[in-house]
Scaffold this motif. Structure first.
Motif, PDB file in Angstrom:
ATOM      1  N   UNK A  12      -6.006   3.603 -10.433  1.00 43.52           N
ATOM      2  CA  UNK A  12      -7.527   3.814 -11.016  1.00 43.52           C
ATOM      3  C   UNK A  12      -8.193   5.337 -10.305  1.00 43.52           C
ATOM      4  N   UNK A  13      -6.756   6.149  -9.559  1.00 45.58           N
ATOM      5  CA  UNK A  13      -7.407   7.109  -8.640  1.00 45.58           C
ATOM      6  C   UNK A  13      -7.057   8.371 -10.114  1.00 45.58           C
ATOM      7  N   UNK A  14      -7.776   8.720  -8.908  1.00 51.35           N
ATOM      8  CA  UNK A  14      -8.488  10.375 -10.255  1.00 51.35           C
ATOM      9  C   UNK A  14      -8.976  11.341  -9.448  1.00 51.35           C
ATOM     10  N   UNK A  15      -9.208  12.676 -10.162  1.00 49.88           N
ATOM     11  CA  UNK A  15      -9.569  13.937  -9.061  1.00 49.88           C
ATOM     12  C   UNK A  15     -11.166  13.463  -8.543  1.00 49.88           C
ATOM     13  N   UNK A  19       0.621  -1.670  -0.107  1.00 54.48           N
ATOM     14  CA  UNK A  19      -0.091   0.147   0.101  1.00 54.48           C
ATOM     15  C   UNK A  19       0.664   1.144   0.200  1.00 54.48           C
ATOM     16  N   UNK A  20       2.024   1.229   0.604  1.00 51.24           N
ATOM     17  CA  UNK A  20       2.883   2.542   0.505  1.00 51.24           C
ATOM     18  C   UNK A  20       3.997   2.267  -0.714  1.00 51.24           C
ATOM     19  N   UNK A  42      -5.316   0.869   3.112  1.00 56.24           N
ATOM     20  CA  UNK A  42      -4.544  -0.051   2.952  1.00 56.24           C
ATOM     21  C   UNK A  42      -4.834  -0.787   3.023  1.00 56.24           C
ATOM     22  N   UNK A  43      -6.260  -1.821   4.613  1.00 54.76           N
ATOM     23  CA  UNK A  43      -6.105  -2.584   4.100  1.00 54.76           C
ATOM     24  C   UNK A  43      -6.711  -3.920   2.890  1.00 54.76           C
ATOM     25  N   UNK A  44      -7.547  -2.981   1.934  1.00 57.11           N
ATOM     26  CA  UNK A  44      -8.020  -3.118   0.386  1.00 57.11           C
ATOM     27  C   UNK A  44      -6.920  -3.716  -0.650  1.00 57.11           C
ATOM     28  N   UNK A  47      -3.879   2.417  -2.799  1.00 60.11           N
ATOM     29  CA  UNK A  47      -4.777   2.860  -1.651  1.00 60.11           C
ATOM     30  C   UNK A  47      -5.136   4.026  -1.930  1.00 60.11           C
ATOM     31  N   UNK A  48      -5.348   4.886  -2.329  1.00 57.50           N
ATOM     32  CA  UNK A  48      -5.935   6.574  -2.224  1.00 57.50           C
ATOM     33  C   UNK A  48      -6.994   6.426  -2.806  1.00 57.50           C
ATOM     34  N   UNK A  49      -6.974   5.913  -4.017  1.00 57.59           N
ATOM     35  CA  UNK A  49      -8.265   5.345  -5.004  1.00 57.59           C
ATOM     36  C   UNK A  49      -9.561   4.751  -4.331  1.00 57.59           C
TER      37      UNK A  49
END
Lengths: 507, 373
Positions: free
Chosen positions: B207-210, B54-55, B317-319, B64-66
């Motif tokens: 997949x992280x986006x705006x 995750x990091x 993080x867990x996901x 993680x942020x997604x």
């Protein structure tokens, strides 16, 4: 001499700073009906809760049949033959009578032979005392009177020799009261001892052979019922050495600005609690409602504040009928018309104990400027305002950010008062303004109410403290059983007269 | 006096809001470690993998942020309703219907200038989610049907409705699978890699986006709504003490509906992330349990935006770390991580008060000693 079945010696009990029982001594003879009478808050229920093991006394001793016992829980009391029927029944509504009675007392099994045996025993008890109960009926189908019998039966089944009844007639109809009294008399004939807690003098005179009077946590007298009368008892019950009197100016009565017309209200159990009440208050006048708790004052105030349905009748402010919505009065509308309300039960209605003090100080006025503008709260303005009024009303500590439940009762009450009085209302409804409030705050609150009156507000004051009614009101009405049973000018009324009216003794 | 009774006013805020959740979380992870051990893997290695996954590399962190984005929406959704003491269990269904809102707006109005399409699509997501929450809210306020029951049922209704629409009404008829056509590429929300591309960093797909920024904005929005506006004030009043609210002239009916609609709307925003940001089409079952996990996020975050942010991040993080572990450790299945989530919910939700009194009294005593010393 035979030792009394129950003997209390020097019982003391305090809750925080409040001493509910002071050096109580009491002897109860076997096979009698013993009345304990006193006003609300006199300490009757506390005392009996100690006997039943719900509370532990701070000091003192309890003897049963001359033997000192230690009661740490209701279980100990039940083992020692003490049973109690509470004001609010402790029954599981969707269980049957039988199930309720054996609940917590089942022994190893609740099935088969044992259950059959229990049922037979109970049927015998029912027949002995004419209970006339169907053991298989579900509690929720039973009327209040029958539920009470179930409670009595439960105590008897558990071997109660001493039966304590706390205000047993408060919830009953007159016919049910007669039935109850019959049962109590037959219990007495069978050798049971009954302790009857009540504030109704008629019941004492009717039923008991001995009576003890409590006042402000103390036992003020014991007497045989045949040696006394209602008048003497009323005097013992309400009479007091010091009377708090507030300096107030001569009344300057204006025109009638608040009227209640033919108002009837029901409680949650669908019992009519306010019966066709009419009253009017003039500008510059305090109208006091005296009465023992449970005679409709609460329901009256709740209906007027819009949280309880009005069955019939209406109210008028400044000669204008206030329309209702689905039979509920609209609190915002009343507020707009200049009516403020200090509710009787501050925890339940007056404030939100989990809110911060400043949030409660604007409660109900939160959508007015300067507290909010276009729906956004102006926290700076609110905090400044809060600091100011908390100073003015001497709320301690003066910290608007503190959670309200951390303030003492008196300071919580001051928070409500400052909020409601700050708008200079024309009509003010006040319920139990000084309940649970210390002496210093009482004086302060009383003075504020008098100031309001002198500025021309019409004030409706409901209180179970007779002192308060007498020292503040210009005119007094007494409520009993949902009706106004008397109206007196404060100048020529005595405690005794009011006490009799409150106890339901007609003039 | 019993030693576990503590004067609540003396407990410092950081004990109840930081220490206690951390202790509960640690316990949940310890128990999870035991499971991992029983499954025949080394728990320490598993933790290392989670942290690396995750990091450890930029793509993993983006994932993680997604996930965090989705959990912020559903966590906030639960929290807003909870301030009015309503248990909105229907985030899943509201998110699903919210996705429909995004798609319908975006596909039908794609001729408009792009930023306007985005705004309208966000609005559509909110509106559809809110509308789906409105029905249980109305039933609760007018008929007394409990929202827990009705919102759960509405999850199923939403799911069936969407399957029906995806199969029979809005399916991409060139495909066999139940999903819609893709939205025109011009109106997709810019992804993280597009941004990093501008900065000259090349990274692989994530997949992280705006929408992540929308989630952060939603945190502010909820904080402002609940604590700074008249509506939030009234909602909280109704939630804490309905009778007092009526006395003060605050309508419980109105506030139940407002709270539920805002809650449903926030859940609906998950559709923005999934549809406008990631898959660009509605796929069957896209809310994938985020709505339910949001309940745990809110509980862990104590229904406050400041708490929901780290809680959502933790679940992110867990996901992400969890999928790394299941990939590397064959004995650990995906369901193991569902169990870990369950343990976190158990310890921070159901068993929340297990150690609270002891921890609080411990700190109160310590602090008192410091004061008197």
């Amino acid at each position: 001499m035979v030792s009394p079945i129950l003997e209390l010696t020097d019982i003391n009990k305090s809750f925080g700073h409040v001493q509910a029982n002071k050096n109580i001594n009491l002897k109860i003879k076997k096979g009698t009906i013993h009345g304990i009478i006193g006003e609300n808050g006199a300490g009757k229920s506390t005392l009996m809760s100690i006997v039943f093991g719900l509370y532990q006394a701070n000091s003192g001793s309890i003897k049963i049949n001359g033997k000192e016992i230690n009661l740490r829980s209701p279980r100990d009391s039940i083992i020692n033959g003490i049973g109690m029927v509470h004001q609010h029944f402790m029954l599981v509504e969707n269980f049957t009578v039988l199930e309720n009675i054996i609940l917590g007392f089942e022994g190893e099994t609740v099935f088969g032979e044992k259950l059959q045996k229990a049922k037979e025993d109970l049927q015998k008890l029912c027949n002995t005392y004419n209970f006339n109960i169907d053991l298989d009926a579900t509690i929720s189908d039973l009327s209040v009177g029958f539920r009470q019998r179930v409670e009595i039966l439960k105590s008897l089944y558990r071997g109660a020799e001493i039966l304590i009844l706390d205000e047993p007639t408060g919830v009953l109809t007159p016919q049910e009261v007669d039935e109850l009294f019959k049962i109590l008399r037959s219990l007495k004939e069978e050798g049971k001892t009954i302790v009857l807690i009540t504030h109704k003098l008629i019941e004492i005179m009717d039923l008991t052979s001995e009576v003890s009077v409590m006042r402000q946590g103390e036992m003020v007298g014991h007497t045989k019922t045949e040696d006394t009368n209602k008048e003497k008892l009323a005097e013992m019950m309400v009479g007091r050495s010091v009377l708090l009197r507030v300096d107030k100016k001569e009344i300057k009565k204006g025109e009638i600005i608040f009227k209640v017309n033919n108002l009837s209200v029901k409680d949650d159990l669908d019992v009519t609690r306010v019966k066709d009440i009419n009253l009017e208050i003039c500008s510059g006048e305090i109208l006091g409602i005296a009465g023992v708790t449970g005679n409709g004052q609460t329901e009256l105030l709740e209906a007027l504040s819009g949280i309880r349905r009005v069955e019939s009748g209406n109210i008028e402010l400044f000669g204008e009928k206030i329309s209702d919505h689905n039979n509920f009065l609209n609190p915002s509308l009343l507020k707009e018309k200049g009516l403020a309300h200090v509710p009787e039960d501050r925890q339940r209605m007056g404030l939100i104990s989990d809110f911060k003090a400043y949030e409660n100080l604007i409660f109900g006025y939160h959508d007015q400027e300067p507290f909010s503008k276009s729906s956004i709260l102006n926290n700076k303005e609110i905090t400044e305002y809060s600091k100011k009024v908390m100073q003015e009303y001497d709320v301690r500590p003066n910290s608007p950010n503190l959670i309200t439940s951390n303030f003492s009762g008196g300071n919580q009450q001051k928070i409500i008062l400052s909020r409601e009085l700050n708008e200079n209302p024309k009509v003010l409804l006040v319920g139990q303004p000084t309940r649970g409030v210390d002496i210093g705050a009482i004086e302060f609150i009383h003075q504020r109410l008098i100031d309001m009156r002198d500025r021309g507000a019409a004030i409706l004051l409901a209180s179970v403290e007779l002192d308060e009614i007498l020292s503040l009101s210009d005119r007094i009405i007494v409520m009993f059983d949902g009706k106004i049973v008397g109206e007196k000018d404060n100048k020529n009324v005595t405690d005794r007269e009011l006490g009799l009216l409150m106890a339901g003794v007609a003039e | 006096m019993s030693n576990t009774v503590v004067d609540k006013s003396k407990v410092p805020w950081w004990v109840s809001n930081v220490i206690v959740p951390l202790v509960n979380l640690t316990l949940a992870l310890l128990v999870s470690g035991v499971f991992v051990f029983i499954a025949g893997e080394n728990p320490i290695e598993a933790v290392k993998l989670i942290i690396y996954g995750s990091f450890g590399y930029i793509q993993g962190f983006a994932y993680t942020l997604y996930y965090t984005t989705n959990f912020i929406f559903t966590g906030l959704a639960f929290a807003v309703a909870f301030h009015c003491r309503l248990f909105n269990i229907g985030g899943e269904g509201q998110a699903y219907i919210g996705g429909l809102g995004v798609f319908l707006v975006a596909i039908n109005l794609s001729f408009l200038p792009v930023p306007i399409v985005w705004l309208l699509a966000i609005f559509g997501a909110f509106l559809f989610g809110a509308a789906w929450a409105y029905i249980p809210a109305y039933l609760q306020s007018k008929r007394g049907s409990h929202v827990v029951i009705t919102t759960i049922m509405f999850n199923f209704i939403a799911s069936s409705l969407m399957i029906f629409l995806l199969v029979d009404v809005i399916r991409d008829t060139n495909q066999m699978a139940p999903h819609t056509v893709k939205l025109p590429e011009a109106i997709w929300l810019p992804s993280f890699e597009a941004f990093s591309g501008i900065l000259g960093i090349k990274i692989r797909y994530s997949p992280l986006n705006l929408t992540f920024l929308l989630a952060i904005a939603s945190l502010f929005f909820v904080w402002f709504l609940v604590w700074k506006t008249k509506w939030g004030y009234e909602m909280r009043a109704v939630g804490h003490n309905t009778q007092a609210a009526i006395y003060a002239g605050i309508s419980p009916h109105k506030n139940i509906i407002i709270a539920m609609c805002i809650s449903g709307g926030l859940a609906g925003l998950l559709g923005v992330n999934e549809i406008l940001g990631v898959s660009h089409k509605i796929q069957a079952g896209f809310p994938a349990g985020y709505g339910f996990t949001g309940i745990a996020v809110a509980l862990m975050g104590r229904n406050h935006p400041i708490g929901i942010l780290p809680a959502a991040f933790l679940f992110g993080i867990l996901y992400q770390g969890g999928s790394e572990v299941t990939f590397e450790m064959p004995n650990i299945t995906r369901y193991m991580f569902v169990a870990v989530q369950g343990l976190i919910i158990l310890f921070s939700g159901a068993l929340e008060n297990l150690f609270r009194p002891q921890i609080e009294s411990f700190f109160v005593k310590r602090l008192n000693r410091e004061v008197s010393a």
